[in-house]
Design a protein around this motif. Structure first.
Motif, PDB file in Angstrom:
ATOM      1  N   ARG A 130       8.731  23.645  48.243  1.00 52.13           N
ATOM      2  CA  ARG A 130      10.018  23.029  47.945  1.00 52.13           C
ATOM      3  C   ARG A 130      11.014  24.129  47.614  1.00 52.13           C
ATOM      4  NH1 ARG A 130       8.886  18.325  43.500  1.00 52.13           N
ATOM      5  NH2 ARG A 130       7.296  17.169  44.620  1.00 52.13           N
ATOM      6  N   PRO A 131      12.282  23.935  47.963  1.00 53.46           N
ATOM      7  CA  PRO A 131      13.279  24.914  47.528  1.00 53.46           C
ATOM      8  C   PRO A 131      13.566  24.740  46.040  1.00 53.46           C
ATOM      9  CG  PRO A 131      14.310  23.143  48.762  1.00 53.46           C
ATOM     10  CD  PRO A 131      12.819  22.914  48.828  1.00 53.46           C
ATOM     11  N   GLY A 143      20.506  34.700  43.214  1.00 53.23           N
ATOM     12  CA  GLY A 143      19.527  35.046  44.242  1.00 53.23           C
ATOM     13  C   GLY A 143      18.121  34.925  43.707  1.00 53.23           C
ATOM     14  N   LEU A 144      17.218  34.406  44.534  1.00 49.38           N
ATOM     15  CA  LEU A 144      15.812  34.252  44.164  1.00 49.38           C
ATOM     16  C   LEU A 144      14.948  35.235  44.941  1.00 49.38           C
ATOM     17  CD1 LEU A 144      15.473  30.360  44.267  1.00 49.38           C
ATOM     18  CD2 LEU A 144      15.684  31.784  42.257  1.00 49.38           C
ATOM     19  N   SER A 145      13.898  35.699  44.344  1.00 51.42           N
ATOM     20  CA  SER A 145      12.843  36.560  44.866  1.00 51.42           C
ATOM     21  C   SER A 145      13.305  37.548  45.925  1.00 51.42           C
ATOM     22  CB  SER A 145      11.658  35.726  45.341  1.00 51.42           C
ATOM     23  OG  SER A 145      12.027  34.865  46.381  1.00 51.42           O
ATOM     24  N   ASP A 167      15.787  36.153  35.117  1.00 49.71           N
ATOM     25  CA  ASP A 167      14.854  35.223  34.504  1.00 49.71           C
ATOM     26  C   ASP A 167      13.860  34.748  35.553  1.00 49.71           C
ATOM     27  OD1 ASP A 167      16.582  33.633  35.951  1.00 49.71           O
ATOM     28  OD2 ASP A 167      16.856  32.132  34.404  1.00 49.71           O
ATOM     29  N   THR A 168      13.022  33.833  35.170  1.00 47.34           N
ATOM     30  CA  THR A 168      12.004  33.289  36.055  1.00 47.34           C
ATOM     31  C   THR A 168      12.187  31.782  36.142  1.00 47.34           C
ATOM     32  OG1 THR A 168      10.480  35.024  35.357  1.00 47.34           O
ATOM     33  CG2 THR A 168       9.530  33.154  36.489  1.00 47.34           C
ATOM     34  N   VAL A 169      12.064  31.264  37.357  1.00 39.83           N
ATOM     35  CA  VAL A 169      12.219  29.842  37.608  1.00 39.83           C
ATOM     36  C   VAL A 169      10.870  29.284  38.036  1.00 39.83           C
ATOM     37  CG1 VAL A 169      13.419  28.125  38.999  1.00 39.83           C
ATOM     38  CG2 VAL A 169      14.570  30.222  38.368  1.00 39.83           C
ATOM     39  N   VAL A 170      10.505  28.121  37.514  1.00 48.36           N
ATOM     40  CA  VAL A 170       9.255  27.459  37.906  1.00 48.36           C
ATOM     41  C   VAL A 170       9.581  26.452  39.001  1.00 48.36           C
ATOM     42  CG1 VAL A 170       7.364  25.992  37.138  1.00 48.36           C
ATOM     43  CG2 VAL A 170       8.238  27.782  35.642  1.00 48.36           C
ATOM     44  N   ARG A 223       4.649  27.349  40.842  1.00 44.49           N
ATOM     45  CA  ARG A 223       4.706  28.798  41.036  1.00 44.49           C
ATOM     46  C   ARG A 223       5.958  29.315  40.352  1.00 44.49           C
ATOM     47  NH1 ARG A 223       7.983  29.998  46.089  1.00 44.49           N
ATOM     48  NH2 ARG A 223       8.609  27.937  46.789  1.00 44.49           N
ATOM     49  N   SER A 224       5.921  30.558  39.963  1.00 44.00           N
ATOM     50  CA  SER A 224       7.058  31.182  39.291  1.00 44.00           C
ATOM     51  C   SER A 224       7.758  32.129  40.254  1.00 44.00           C
ATOM     52  CB  SER A 224       6.594  31.964  38.068  1.00 44.00           C
ATOM     53  OG  SER A 224       6.000  31.093  37.142  1.00 44.00           O
ATOM     54  N   VAL A 225       9.081  32.070  40.254  1.00 42.88           N
ATOM     55  CA  VAL A 225       9.883  32.894  41.144  1.00 42.88           C
ATOM     56  C   VAL A 225      10.930  33.620  40.305  1.00 42.88           C
ATOM     57  CG1 VAL A 225      11.455  32.843  43.122  1.00 42.88           C
ATOM     58  CG2 VAL A 225       9.565  31.257  43.025  1.00 42.88           C
ATOM     59  N   SER A 226      11.138  34.900  40.601  1.00 43.66           N
ATOM     60  CA  SER A 226      12.151  35.675  39.889  1.00 43.66           C
ATOM     61  C   SER A 226      13.544  35.283  40.368  1.00 43.66           C
ATOM     62  CB  SER A 226      11.944  37.163  40.138  1.00 43.66           C
ATOM     63  OG  SER A 226      10.682  37.554  39.681  1.00 43.66           O
TER      64      SER A 226
END
Length: 159
Positions: A35-36, A82-84, A109-112, A131-134
């Motif tokens: 999922r986005p 921006g993510l990862s 930060d980190t997004v779940v 999952r965790s994404v920066s």
């Protein structure tokens, strides 16, 4: 001399080890549907979600137009998110704005994120895997303490 051939590159130990279970986490049975990340609601801010496939120059131009609108006080700040994989591109955009004379603030930060796992067996139920994404958030604003003439000069020189 057989000992030297093992060290130099002969039939030495295999790296990585033959067993994939040692290095990798076992795969879950089924198909993973990613999922986005959910877009957060930001009030009174222009938000640009940067992806790895986003063209750099067009993002820069669109964000720059919004930053120029800051001068008319329609918005407080422009936010670049921006993510990862897109973190590097987001930081590059932020640095470009800093070189143009704007104030930037960087937050990490980190997004779940919850993904769906579709099982191979149709009798089983779908599961959710987290999952965790920066994430990096860059806030672009006009530098405080400048009078209107200097702000106009920054806006004109940045073209």
């Amino acid at each position: 001399m057989d000992d030297e051939s093992d060290i130099v590159g002969g039939d030495g130990p295999d790296f990585p080890p033959q067993s994939p279970d040692v290095l990798k986490k076992p795969k879950a049975p089924g198909t993973l549907h990613k999922r986005p990340a959910q877009a957060a609601q930001y009030l009174n801010q222009a938000v640009f979600h940067v992806t790895a496939k986003s063209p750099f120059i067009s993002l820069l131009k669109r964000a720059k137009k919004e930053v120029i609108k800051l001068h008319s006080r329609r918005r407080n700040v422009v936010l670049l998110v921006g993510l990862s994989k897109a973190i590097e591109k987001t930081l590059s955009l932020g640095l470009r704005f800093q070189h143009m004379g704007y104030a930037i603030q960087v937050e990490t930060d980190t997004v779940v994120i919850n993904d769906d796992l579709e099982p191979d067996d149709l009798q089983e139920e779908w599961r959710q895997i987290t999952r965790s994404v920066s994430r990096v958030k860059i806030t672009v604003s006009l530098k405080s303490g400048k009078d209107k003439k200097e702000r106009k000069k920054v806006l004109v020189d940045s073209d």
